[in-house]
Design a protein around this motif. Sequence first.
Motif, PDB file in Angstrom:
ATOM      1  N   MET A 196       0.685  -1.254   0.012  1.00  0.00           N
ATOM      2  CA  MET A 196      -0.117   0.035   0.107  1.00  0.00           C
ATOM      3  C   MET A 196       0.476   1.082   0.025  1.00  0.00           C
ATOM      4  N   GLN A 197       0.635   1.983   0.032  1.00  0.00           N
ATOM      5  CA  GLN A 197       1.431   3.357  -0.413  1.00  0.00           C
ATOM      6  C   GLN A 197      -0.056   4.840  -0.143  1.00  0.00           C
ATOM      7  N   ARG A 198       0.482   5.480   1.103  1.00  0.00           N
ATOM      8  CA  ARG A 198      -0.784   6.091   2.439  1.00  0.00           C
ATOM      9  C   ARG A 198      -0.112   7.028   0.947  1.00  0.00           C
ATOM     10  N   LEU A 199      -1.525   8.210   0.862  1.00  0.00           N
ATOM     11  CA  LEU A 199      -1.664   9.067   0.092  1.00  0.00           C
ATOM     12  C   LEU A 199      -0.853  10.297   1.653  1.00  0.00           C
ATOM     13  N   SER A 200      -0.073  11.422   0.998  1.00  0.00           N
ATOM     14  CA  SER A 200       0.161  12.522   1.741  1.00  0.00           C
ATOM     15  C   SER A 200      -0.591  13.241   2.052  1.00  0.00           C
ATOM     16  N   GLY A 201      -0.428  14.571   3.086  1.00  0.00           N
ATOM     17  CA  GLY A 201      -1.850  15.503   3.086  1.00  0.00           C
ATOM     18  C   GLY A 201      -2.199  16.710   2.255  1.00  0.00           C
ATOM     19  N   LEU A 202      -1.091  16.641   1.420  1.00  0.00           N
ATOM     20  CA  LEU A 202      -1.650  17.199  -0.148  1.00  0.00           C
ATOM     21  C   LEU A 202      -2.666  16.924  -0.974  1.00  0.00           C
ATOM     22  N   ASP A 203      -2.121  15.247  -0.987  1.00  0.00           N
ATOM     23  CA  ASP A 203      -2.454  14.790  -2.167  1.00  0.00           C
ATOM     24  C   ASP A 203      -4.479  14.167  -1.504  1.00  0.00           C
ATOM     25  N   ALA A 204      -4.118  14.011  -0.113  1.00  0.00           N
ATOM     26  CA  ALA A 204      -5.174  13.545   0.695  1.00  0.00           C
ATOM     27  C   ALA A 204      -6.842  15.313   0.980  1.00  0.00           C
ATOM     28  N   SER A 205      -5.828  16.197   0.627  1.00  0.00           N
ATOM     29  CA  SER A 205      -6.462  17.551   0.679  1.00  0.00           C
ATOM     30  C   SER A 205      -8.147  17.860  -0.528  1.00  0.00           C
ATOM     31  N   PHE A 206      -7.364  17.413  -1.629  1.00  0.00           N
ATOM     32  CA  PHE A 206      -8.039  17.266  -2.575  1.00  0.00           C
ATOM     33  C   PHE A 206      -9.466  16.164  -2.550  1.00  0.00           C
ATOM     34  N   LEU A 207      -9.357  14.825  -1.019  1.00  0.00           N
ATOM     35  CA  LEU A 207     -10.167  14.340  -1.336  1.00  0.00           C
ATOM     36  C   LEU A 207     -11.068  15.256  -0.272  1.00  0.00           C
ATOM     37  N   TYR A 208     -10.352  15.915   0.695  1.00  0.00           N
ATOM     38  CA  TYR A 208     -11.462  16.408   1.551  1.00  0.00           C
ATOM     39  C   TYR A 208     -12.302  17.738   1.384  1.00  0.00           C
ATOM     40  N   LEU A 209     -11.876  18.140   0.499  1.00  0.00           N
ATOM     41  CA  LEU A 209     -12.046  19.389  -0.051  1.00  0.00           C
ATOM     42  C   LEU A 209     -12.888  19.263  -0.954  1.00  0.00           C
ATOM     43  N   GLU A 210     -13.318  18.366  -1.868  1.00  0.00           N
ATOM     44  CA  GLU A 210     -14.599  18.052  -2.990  1.00  0.00           C
ATOM     45  C   GLU A 210     -15.394  17.378  -2.189  1.00  0.00           C
ATOM     46  N   THR A 211     -16.984  19.056  -2.876  1.00  0.00           N
ATOM     47  CA  THR A 211     -18.057  18.591  -2.399  1.00  0.00           C
ATOM     48  C   THR A 211     -18.465  18.135  -4.653  1.00  0.00           C
ATOM     49  N   SER A 212     -20.176  18.228  -3.669  1.00  0.00           N
ATOM     50  CA  SER A 212     -21.529  17.600  -4.929  1.00  0.00           C
ATOM     51  C   SER A 212     -21.173  19.416  -5.468  1.00  0.00           C
ATOM     52  N   THR A 213     -20.371  20.247  -5.321  1.00  0.00           N
ATOM     53  CA  THR A 213     -20.619  21.361  -6.005  1.00  0.00           C
ATOM     54  C   THR A 213     -18.476  21.683  -6.121  1.00  0.00           C
ATOM     55  N   GLN A 214     -17.852  21.255  -5.889  1.00  0.00           N
ATOM     56  CA  GLN A 214     -16.588  21.535  -6.476  1.00  0.00           C
ATOM     57  C   GLN A 214     -15.848  20.384  -6.061  1.00  0.00           C
ATOM     58  N   LEU A 215     -15.644  19.597  -7.833  1.00  0.00           N
ATOM     59  CA  LEU A 215     -15.120  19.205  -8.197  1.00  0.00           C
ATOM     60  C   LEU A 215     -13.721  19.124  -8.441  1.00  0.00           C
ATOM     61  N   LEU A 216     -13.059  17.934  -7.480  1.00  0.00           N
ATOM     62  CA  LEU A 216     -11.394  17.705  -7.512  1.00  0.00           C
ATOM     63  C   LEU A 216     -10.834  17.382  -8.328  1.00  0.00           C
ATOM     64  N   HIS A 217     -11.328  16.854  -9.661  1.00  0.00           N
ATOM     65  CA  HIS A 217     -10.286  16.233 -10.808  1.00  0.00           C
ATOM     66  C   HIS A 217     -10.125  16.994 -12.293  1.00  0.00           C
ATOM     67  N   VAL A 218      -8.818  16.945 -12.457  1.00  0.00           N
ATOM     68  CA  VAL A 218      -8.189  17.249 -14.019  1.00  0.00           C
ATOM     69  C   VAL A 218      -8.568  16.662 -15.245  1.00  0.00           C
ATOM     70  N   CYS A 219      -9.035  17.757 -15.881  1.00  0.00           N
ATOM     71  CA  CYS A 219      -9.480  17.211 -17.273  1.00  0.00           C
ATOM     72  C   CYS A 219      -8.438  18.175 -18.064  1.00  0.00           C
ATOM     73  N   GLY A 220      -8.888  16.823 -19.692  1.00  0.00           N
ATOM     74  CA  GLY A 220      -7.654  17.224 -20.823  1.00  0.00           C
ATOM     75  C   GLY A 220      -9.168  16.995 -21.950  1.00  0.00           C
ATOM     76  N   LEU A 221      -9.149  17.852 -23.019  1.00  0.00           N
ATOM     77  CA  LEU A 221      -9.548  17.533 -24.120  1.00  0.00           C
ATOM     78  C   LEU A 221      -8.658  17.297 -25.012  1.00  0.00           C
TER      79      LEU A 221
END
Length: 464
Positions: A1-26
Amino acid sequence: MQRLSGLDASFLYLETSTQLLHVCGLIVLDTSTVPGGYSYGRLKEELGIRTEAIPSFRRKLQDSRFNLDHPVWVDDADFDIDRHCHRVAVPAPGGREELAELCGNIAGQPLDRARPLWEMWVIEGLDDGSVAVMSKMHHAGVDGVTGASMIAQLCSLEPDSPRPDPADSAQGAGGASSLEIAVGGLLSVASRPVKLLQIIPRSVGLLPRWIDRARRGDAMPAPFTAPRTSLNGTLTSHRTIAFTQLDFDLVKQVKNAFGVKVNDVVLALCSGALRTYLDTRRELPDKSLVAIVPVSVRGKSDRPGTNQVSGMFTELGSDIEDPAERLLAIAEHNSTSKEHNETLGATLLQDWSQFIGQSVFGAAMRLYSTLGLAERHPVVHNLVISNVPGPTDPLYFLGALIKAMYPMGPIFHGAGLNVTVMSLNGQLDIGLMSCPELAPQLWDLADAFPDALDELAKAAVTRA
């Protein structure tokens, strides 16, 4: 296993139904170069073979109810490419507006956290015969550099490139039981008081030094000092995107004429386009807009984690009418902000983010979103601008020539615009992400970029 760093995990904690924290590319593809001809089935098969050899595409989140620390990555033993690669057709007539609307709908859907946090949507039916691929990767698993690197591993300099040997792939995350996750989390949390005693002395003097630098005029803008615009409000769950493509050689001509950097020109392009966009709506502030620019700390930080970034605040000179004066002012602001940011230390953000807790931080973020607090305090910053260098040669995605690659980063409550730029094969591809309730006419902003480059190019000729 690889534990997420605090900065990596913060993007999970910051995410809500209106603030989606994925990176997109077209990615827009010329499929005529595909060996043997294009078909969706063949592309999906090739994607599946290549992602099997790239561990980052096959890891998923796992947690334990008794875990006191951040979640971990583990290998997905049931990885199935059909869960991540999807096919859709753009509505007729298949122009840029229809493509952007479809991609905005895709960007507005959260990723399934029970699976590896990425998706690719193959979009057919474009009016020029091209095929587009819309990718989504969660920010917990990628930053600008790693996201580009993962996509690059699916690309080649020739249309017919050999498939990777799975035996040569990097080691995966492995597996973990609930007990292992909980025990590892307990040991990590037990060491936090020692780490806290180490970073407090380095942090306690930051505010006085910032104030002192501001008095001398060599500080980057402070948070909560940006002017408010219509782009700075509370997000909804909807997303709107737009994109444009510029001549990168012309950008470099401007850079050379003024003796500045490419990033300075990129920010000047954003500033010029935003001036036009806001002035047309009669809401151009008298005070300069403030952007936050992600800064890579790879090679400078020894902290673990995927996200190796810090953030730099800089003024965009949007209050300056003359494009030449604006560009030179931006270059000066950037130099000051970069030097100031470096004095804060490459690991400051990573160190403090280790103490972010999911239960408290996640609940606070949901409350902040529900109450619309982004509109009740001064604006932290107006937008996010990111510049990702790309290859100078033609690039092929699973055998198809890439005609354009528009990156798009996430948006946040209070800063509802993200402009991400990537150079590729002599072009500068610009992707914009916003919320339609804040920017209902985002194409107006995208279409202002060519004019912003033209006025800088004319200023460069005059200067020469």
